[in-house]
Design an enzyme around this catalytic site. Structure first.
Site, PDB file in Angstrom:
ATOM      1  N   ARG A  96       1.060  -1.322  -0.048  1.00 52.31           N
ATOM      2  CA  ARG A  96       0.108  -0.067  -0.133  1.00 52.31           C
ATOM      3  C   ARG A  96       0.865   1.258  -0.004  1.00 52.31           C
ATOM      4  NH1 ARG A  96      -4.719  -0.416   4.262  1.00 52.31           N
ATOM      5  NH2 ARG A  96      -5.569   1.162   3.225  1.00 52.31           N
ATOM      6  N   ASP A 118     -15.235   2.577   3.249  1.00 52.14           N
ATOM      7  CA  ASP A 118     -15.250   1.326   3.569  1.00 52.14           C
ATOM      8  C   ASP A 118     -16.131   0.268   3.312  1.00 52.14           C
ATOM      9  OD1 ASP A 118     -12.548   1.759   4.528  1.00 52.14           O
ATOM     10  OD2 ASP A 118     -12.963   2.190   6.723  1.00 52.14           O
ATOM     11  N   LYS A 154      -6.722   0.041  -1.056  1.00 52.34           N
ATOM     12  CA  LYS A 154      -7.279  -0.343   0.432  1.00 52.34           C
ATOM     13  C   LYS A 154      -6.512  -1.653   0.426  1.00 52.34           C
ATOM     14  CE  LYS A 154      -9.871   3.047   1.344  1.00 52.34           C
ATOM     15  NZ  LYS A 154      -9.264   4.046   2.376  1.00 52.34           N
ATOM     16  N   ARG A 187      -9.934  -2.864  -4.158  1.00 52.67           N
ATOM     17  CA  ARG A 187     -11.374  -3.134  -4.046  1.00 52.67           C
ATOM     18  C   ARG A 187     -12.335  -3.110  -5.213  1.00 52.67           C
ATOM     19  NH1 ARG A 187     -11.976  -1.139   2.337  1.00 52.67           N
ATOM     20  NH2 ARG A 187     -10.991  -3.234   3.084  1.00 52.67           N
ATOM     21  N   ARG A 229     -13.055  -7.043   4.536  1.00 53.20           N
ATOM     22  CA  ARG A 229     -14.185  -6.514   3.774  1.00 53.20           C
ATOM     23  C   ARG A 229     -14.846  -7.175   2.540  1.00 53.20           C
ATOM     24  NH1 ARG A 229     -14.892  -2.524   7.748  1.00 53.20           N
ATOM     25  NH2 ARG A 229     -13.153  -1.325   8.380  1.00 53.20           N
TER      26      ARG A 229
HETATM   27  C1  S3P Z   1      -9.353   5.341   8.419  1.00 52.00           C
HETATM   28  C2  S3P Z   1      -9.460   6.124   7.146  1.00 52.00           C
HETATM   29  C3  S3P Z   1      -9.842   5.400   5.836  1.00 52.00           C
HETATM   30  C4  S3P Z   1     -10.775   4.009   5.893  1.00 52.00           C
HETATM   31  C5  S3P Z   1     -10.026   3.095   7.018  1.00 52.00           C
HETATM   32  C6  S3P Z   1      -9.742   3.924   8.326  1.00 52.00           C
HETATM   33  C7  S3P Z   1      -9.239   5.981   9.634  1.00 52.00           C
HETATM   34  O1  S3P Z   1      -8.810   5.434   5.327  1.00 52.00           O
HETATM   35  O2  S3P Z   1     -10.626   3.466   4.772  1.00 52.00           O
HETATM   36  O3  S3P Z   1     -10.481   1.859   7.216  1.00 52.00           O
HETATM   37  O4  S3P Z   1      -9.182   5.259  10.795  1.00 52.00           O
HETATM   38  O5  S3P Z   1      -8.600   7.040   9.604  1.00 52.00           O
HETATM   39  P1  S3P Z   1      -8.256   6.643   4.273  1.00 52.00           P
HETATM   40  O6  S3P Z   1      -7.838   7.709   5.051  1.00 52.00           O
HETATM   41  O7  S3P Z   1      -6.817   6.123   3.528  1.00 52.00           O
HETATM   42  O8  S3P Z   1      -9.216   6.969   3.404  1.00 52.00           O
END
Ligand code: S3P
Length: 441
Positions: A122, A319, A346, A350, A394
């Protein structure tokens, strides 16, 4: 190990929502930074969050489990983090790793960040770039991915930054670094993302300013502020509740009550999209926790209709697209998702994982660069497929939910990673009447 979800006639029951994953990470991180001893109740004891706890302990906090979901954290306080003697292991967790990069950034320490195969693929440039502007050094491979070594410094410069992607992880990372920078750090978001870091920092006594401007948001923090230990009750996770909600919505009959869900407009896009598609979403106020409103939510079997998902809902349901795709497959008509290219980075890609999940189960779906287009099966998802999860919790949970209402069972290649975010998922689904068993079909 494969698992298979078999269709059932009725889904019914009441479930208390598990602790919110985002808030659980933040409670451990802020408790670990504060002066004094914080107590956390309702902590999600998923693998991602437990890894954050281990890492904060490796950085000098005293993290102790007192009972079910009940944890105590003695923070490092103004003395700051200690140099870790081991690699910081984050498993599958993008949130833990990105937020703690912001924390390490403001200390004179050097730490190696490692994770599993999915996390190691990632992109980390999105946090390494702004942190470099603030003064950190790092070594990583060309793709700016983990494993990587980050060298922080106690004299970070503040920045004013506009992240190119809507991301609460990036915003939170910069704010946590800004806590120890010289001067005021400012983050401009063109679309507001989840605001748990801002709210929880305020709960720990830090002044954080935020100002909405239309869909956007500007947050700022002055460096040099101390955190004071707190008692934190973690609210229920709307993202986990979405799986239970969808199970009720696609069922032939029945209803589900999910208790104690956090109601926060930066997280409720899935419920709003489901309502647009014709689902009934009931909500009753039941108090608050950690500065968030809590609601009991009720869901029932629905005749769903395909819709174009409004682009402005995307950050607040980022999510939930795998489980939204299951509603779209069950619906009558066409559902269009656009403006969601973040899904490509992700826990898995996804967009392609969702498209594969539907296609192998006989659902017509088109992949686009930034989303997907589903032709709904009008209540008759064929099923019968084996879904590749790509180590994505997920995708695994969404496919198992789909199997409860499809014509033939739905299998997944692996369920072990569900424990990263929702360790009680199988038990909760069983108590609602789902028939999910080990093995393929
Ligand atoms: C999260 C932010 C999101 C989300 C992740 C949790 C967080 O990611 O997809 O499951 O707790 O700040 P991104 O900031 O990359 O969008």
């Amino acid at each position: 190990m494969a698992w298979t979800s078999h269709p059932v006639a009725k889904i019914a029951g009441t479930i208390r929502a598990p602790g919110d994953k985002s808030c659980s990470h933040r409670a451990l991180i802020l408790g670990g930074l504060a002066n004094g001893i914080s107590e956390i109740s309702g902590l999600l004891e998923g693998e991602d969050v437990l890894n954050t706890g281990h890492v904060m302990a490796a950085l000098g906090a005293k993290v102790e489990r007192l009972g079910d979901g009940l944890w105590q954290v003695e923070g490092v306080g103004d003395a700051g983090l200690k140099q870790p003697s081991i690699d910081l292991e984050f498993g599958n967790s993008g949130t833990g790793s990105r937020l703690i990069m912001g924390v390490v950034a403001g200390h004179d320490i050097k730490a190696r960040f490692v994770g599993d195969e999915s996390l190691s693929g990632r992109p980390m440039g999105r946090v390494l770039d702004p942190l470099s502007e603030m003064g950190i050094k790092y070594t990583a491979d060309d793709g700016k991915t983990m494993p990587l070594t980050l060298e922080g410094r106690s004299d970070l410069s503040s920045i004013e930054y506009t992240p190119p992607h809507a991301s609460a992880q990036v915003k939170s990372c910069i704010l946590l670094a800004g806590l120890r920078a010289n001067g005021e750090t400012i983050v401009h978001e063109s679309r507001m993302t989840r605001d748990h870091s801002e709210k929880m920092l305020r709960g720990f006594g830090v002044e954080v300013r935020s100002k909405r401007n239309g869909a956007g948001n500007t947050v700022s923090i002055e460096g040099g502020q101390s955190l004071t230990a707190q008692e934190t009750r973690v609210p229920g996770d709307p993202s986990s509740a979405a799986f239970l909600a969808a199970t009720a919505m696609i069922s032939k009959s029945g209803g589900v009550l999910v208790e104690g869900v956090m109601s926060n407009e930066t997280r409720d896009g899935f419920f709003r999209a489901a309502a647009l598609m014709g689902a009934h979403v009931g909500a009753e106020d039941v108090g608050d926790a950690c500065g968030e409103r809590l609601i009991d939510m009720s869901f029932e079997s629905a005749e769903l209709i395909g819709k174009q998902i409004p682009i402005e809902l995307v950050p607040s349901m980022i999510d939930e697209f795998p489980i939204l795709a299951v509603l779209a497959a069950q619906a009558k008509g066409i559902t269009v998702v656009k403006g969601a290219s973040e899904l490509r980075v992700k826990e898995s890609d996804r967009i392609s994982a969702v498209v594969n999940m539907l296609r192998v189960n006989g659902v017509e779906v088109e992949e686009t660069e930034d989303g997907f287009i589903v032709t709904g099966c009008n209540g008759a998802i064929p099923g019968g497929g084996m879904v590749e999860t790509h180590h994505d919790h997920r995708i695994a949970m969404s496919a198992l939910v789909m199997g409860t209402a499809s014509q033939q069972p739905v299998s997944i290649d692996d369920a072990s990673m569900i424990a990263t975010s929702y360790p009680d998922f199988m038990d909760h689904m069983a108590s609602l009447g789902a028939d999910i068993r080990e093995g393929g079909q």
